[in-house]
Write an enzyme that holds these catalytic residues in place. Structure first.
Site, mmCIF file in Angstrom:
data_model
loop_
_atom_site.group_PDB
_atom_site.id
_atom_site.type_symbol
_atom_site.label_atom_id
_atom_site.label_comp_id
_atom_site.label_asym_id
_atom_site.label_seq_id
_atom_site.Cartn_x
_atom_site.Cartn_y
_atom_site.Cartn_z
ATOM 1 N N SER A 86 79.535 -20.545 25.067
ATOM 2 C CA SER A 86 78.383 -19.673 25.171
ATOM 3 C C SER A 86 78.702 -18.465 26.069
ATOM 4 O O SER A 86 79.614 -17.706 25.747
ATOM 5 C CB SER A 86 77.176 -20.473 25.673
ATOM 6 N N ASP A 177 67.682 -15.580 41.143
ATOM 7 C CA ASP A 177 67.066 -14.274 41.410
ATOM 8 C C ASP A 177 67.829 -13.149 40.714
ATOM 9 O O ASP A 177 67.226 -12.241 40.145
ATOM 10 C CB ASP A 177 67.012 -14.014 42.917
ATOM 11 N N HIS A 236 73.808 -26.289 19.980
ATOM 12 C CA HIS A 236 74.529 -25.305 20.803
ATOM 13 C C HIS A 236 75.425 -25.970 21.843
ATOM 14 O O HIS A 236 76.502 -25.467 22.144
ATOM 15 C CB HIS A 236 73.514 -24.386 21.477
#
Length: 256
Positions: A86, A177, A236
């Site tokens: 990925s 974040d 996946h």
């Protein structure tokens, strides 16, 4: 430059493994041990803003590829095999196209050289909802996350990133974040003119939509010496859902 954290196991030909978005090197420990037992020096690498590697506001595939280059140079690794899943597959593609002379073979797991629109917002929202001033156990974290994500497997994958920041205080290892503001960069494609001529294997899950038959021509444009194969009964996370077939197909490619 700060060095990426890794776990190294085994001896032999170097095999470098790169995890996906919100993953970490530990996700590959079982398969890593199998490769190590079959004659490879396996490097399970945490990419920046993931696992035990450093955090940074700079985050795109050029940065990730250069992190890998710095790691290879520091460890004096010669002609490694790269395996990326990925997001890690995009990093591996970028690196192979930029530093082709440093790579002996490339394996890309369930990602194509194309742009993917941001599609992880539900996961990001679920993670942002967790208040670690209130949540003090993994069970409580799972319960709170279940209100946003019903898939048990995805929750367990995410919660592997929990650790004790200090006594009685849980937190995530990934840099949420920064990552939540970098969704466009995570979906970004490699350069339209980037190519790697070396032997390449693309593996797709038969239940995944990340690599479609319509992507095959573009894959072969960037990676002309590629084989595209399918792991059955897998989505996946094909290496976790059908590890036996994944290991068999990668070993056949590596040793051929």
């Amino acid at each position: 430059m700060e060095l990426l954290h890794s776990k190294i196991m085994g001896n032999g030909r170097p095999l470098l493994i790169l995890h996906g978005f919100l993953g970490m090197s530990d996700n590959w420990k079982t398969l890593g041990n199998q490769y190590a037992e079959n004659g490879f020096e396996v490097h399970l690498i945490d990419q920046r803003n993931h696992g035990k590697s450093f955090h940074s506001q700079d985050f795109d595939y050029e940065f990730l590829a250069e992190d890998l280059n710095a790691y290879i140079q520091y460890k004096t690794i010669t002609s490694p095999i790269l395996l990326g899943h990925s997001m890690g597959g995009k990093t591996a593609m970028q690196f192979a196209c930029t530093h082709a002379d440093l790579v002996s073979k490339l394996i890309v797991a369930d990602i194509a050289p194309k742009y993917y629109p941001p599609h992880h917002q539900e996961i990001i929202n679920g993670l942002l909802s967790l208040d670690f001033n209130e949540i003090t156990t993994r069970k409580e974290a799972d319960g709170a996350l279940a209100e946003h994500l019903t898939d048990f497997g995805i929750r367990q994958f995410l919660l592997k990133n929990l650790y004790w920041v200090e006594k009685g205080k849980l937190g995530f290892r990934f840099n949420l974040d920064t990552l939540r503001h970098k969704m466009e960069e995570i979906g970004e494609n490699i350069s339209s003119i980037a190519t790697y001529q070396g032997p390449t294997l693309f593996l797709r899950g038969d239940r995944s939509e990340y690599i479609l038959p319509t992507d095959f021509e573009n894959i072969k444009k960037h990676f002309p010496s590629t084989t595209i194969d399918t792991v059955m009964n897998a989505g996946h996370w094909l290496h976790a859902e059908n590890p036996k077939e994944f290991f068999s197909k990668t070993m056949t490619f590596i040793t051929s």
